[in-house]
Design a protein around this motif. Structure first.
Motif, mmCIF file in Angstrom:
data_model
loop_
_atom_site.group_PDB
_atom_site.id
_atom_site.type_symbol
_atom_site.label_atom_id
_atom_site.label_comp_id
_atom_site.label_asym_id
_atom_site.label_seq_id
_atom_site.Cartn_x
_atom_site.Cartn_y
_atom_site.Cartn_z
ATOM 1 N N TRP A 43 0.854 -1.187 0.000
ATOM 2 C CA TRP A 43 0.000 0.000 0.000
ATOM 3 C C TRP A 43 0.889 1.236 0.000
ATOM 4 O O TRP A 43 1.939 1.252 0.627
ATOM 5 N N ILE A 44 0.435 2.278 -0.710
ATOM 6 C CA ILE A 44 1.124 3.566 -0.690
ATOM 7 C C ILE A 44 0.218 4.552 0.026
ATOM 8 O O ILE A 44 -0.931 4.754 -0.363
ATOM 9 N N PHE A 45 0.712 5.152 1.107
ATOM 10 C CA PHE A 45 -0.106 6.006 1.948
ATOM 11 C C PHE A 45 -0.042 7.476 1.553
ATOM 12 O O PHE A 45 -1.041 8.171 1.585
ATOM 13 N N GLU A 46 1.133 7.950 1.207
ATOM 14 C CA GLU A 46 1.260 9.335 0.777
ATOM 15 C C GLU A 46 2.647 9.561 0.197
ATOM 16 O O GLU A 46 3.539 8.729 0.334
ATOM 17 N N VAL A 47 2.790 10.727 -0.434
ATOM 18 C CA VAL A 47 4.073 11.135 -1.002
ATOM 19 C C VAL A 47 4.414 12.515 -0.452
ATOM 20 O O VAL A 47 3.590 13.424 -0.512
ATOM 21 N N ASN A 48 5.600 12.668 0.089
ATOM 22 C CA ASN A 48 6.066 13.938 0.616
ATOM 23 C C ASN A 48 7.042 14.583 -0.348
ATOM 24 O O ASN A 48 7.918 13.908 -0.894
ATOM 25 N N THR A 49 6.882 15.893 -0.556
ATOM 26 C CA THR A 49 7.790 16.591 -1.461
ATOM 27 C C THR A 49 8.952 17.241 -0.733
ATOM 28 O O THR A 49 9.882 17.731 -1.365
ATOM 29 N N ARG A 50 8.895 17.239 0.602
ATOM 30 C CA ARG A 50 10.028 17.711 1.399
ATOM 31 C C ARG A 50 10.293 16.674 2.493
ATOM 32 O O ARG A 50 10.119 16.945 3.686
ATOM 33 N N PRO A 51 10.694 15.474 2.076
ATOM 34 C CA PRO A 51 10.863 14.386 3.047
ATOM 35 C C PRO A 51 11.968 14.669 4.044
ATOM 36 O O PRO A 51 13.028 15.189 3.688
ATOM 37 N N HIS A 52 11.742 14.297 5.309
ATOM 38 C CA HIS A 52 12.757 14.459 6.347
ATOM 39 C C HIS A 52 13.795 13.341 6.213
ATOM 40 O O HIS A 52 13.467 12.247 5.789
#
Length: 265
Positions: free
Chosen positions: A256-265
């Motif tokens: 499953w893919i929950f979300e995509v971050n464009t400024r990942p930590h």
């Protein structure tokens, strides 16, 4: 203390924060019309607003069936949508449309006619939908929220685990910087490292939560979905330079893919 991560045949070290590991090239770099005509200032601002929205990014990813099949049902929060999702799945995760680090994430579980809210380390039971809804609204305040199907994640000793795959664009090509597991802190359902999660190699996470025989297959599955999603997002949001994909495997091993971050930590 450091661990060792094998990614695309290259060895990289995992430190105590999100690692910057040796790069593995994502093949088939996207070629878009936007690359020949860089967006102006106003266009960049519009793209920035859109790319911050989990709802917009989810809508983009749904356009490709190869990715859409891995996205849990997700709706904009309304009382009716929350009620319908709980009736269908029994468990949902609510998250701010714009936000990072697991801040403000709420889990709601329906059991018979009662409801339980999990927020941070606290679990509170309510006897009615109305009582639960009032508590949810107090947590979310005026922020826009999403309601997403709750997935029963594979666990290690009862602690859920998910995965972060980070990719960056280097010299016009997307490369994989890291693929790591994030094990939730005891008593927590969010796995973010800033919320006390523990980082481990993706291979170790898959081996301990599913099976050692599935490590190669499951890592390749995440790589493939990442490659397709990256090109899809770049087509819609020209100018992005890094992405952090949050994945999880349920107890049966489904990705499953929950979300995509464009400024990942």
């Amino acid at each position: 203390m450091e661990q060792t991560l094998q990614e695309e045949g290259m060895e990289a070290k995992i430190a105590s924060s999100e690692p910057e590991t040796a790069a593995a090239v994502i093949e088939e770099p996207a070629v878009t019309a936007a690359s020949a005509h860089p967006p102006d200032v106003e266009e960049k601002a519009r793209i920035s607003r859109q790319v911050a929205s989990k709802w917009v990014k989810t809508s983009v990813l749904r356009q490709d069936g190869r990715v859409a099949q891995h996205i849990p049902e997700t709706r904009i929060f309304t009382p009716d949508n929350l009620s319908a999702m709980l009736a269908r799945y029994g468990k949902v995760v609510m998250k701010p449309v714009v936000g990072t680090g697991g801040s403000g994430v709420i889990m709601v579980i329906k059991s018979g006619s009662s409801y339980t809210i999990r927020h941070r380390r606290k679990a509170t039971r309510y006897r009615s939908f109305g009582g639960m809804l009032a508590a949810v609204k107090a947590i979310k305040r005026k922020r826009s929220y999403l309601v997403q199907r709750g997935i029963h994640l594979a666990t290690i000793r009862g602690r859920p685990i998910d995965y972060r795959v980070k990719v960056v664009k280097v010299n016009s090509r997307w490369v994989t910087r890291s693929m790591v597991g994030r094990l939730a802190n005891p008593g927590m359902f969010v796995t973010n490292l800033c919320r006390g999660g523990t980082m481990l190699s993706s291979a170790e996470g898959i081996r301990r939560s599913l099976s050692g025989s599935l490590v190669r297959r499951k890592k390749n599955e995440m790589r493939n979905v990442t490659r397709i999603s990256t090109h899809l997002l770049e087509k819609h949001f020209p100018g992005i330079g890094e992405l952090g994909f949050d994945y999880g495997f349920d107890r049966s091993g489904r990705l499953w893919i929950f979300e995509v971050n464009t400024r990942p930590h």
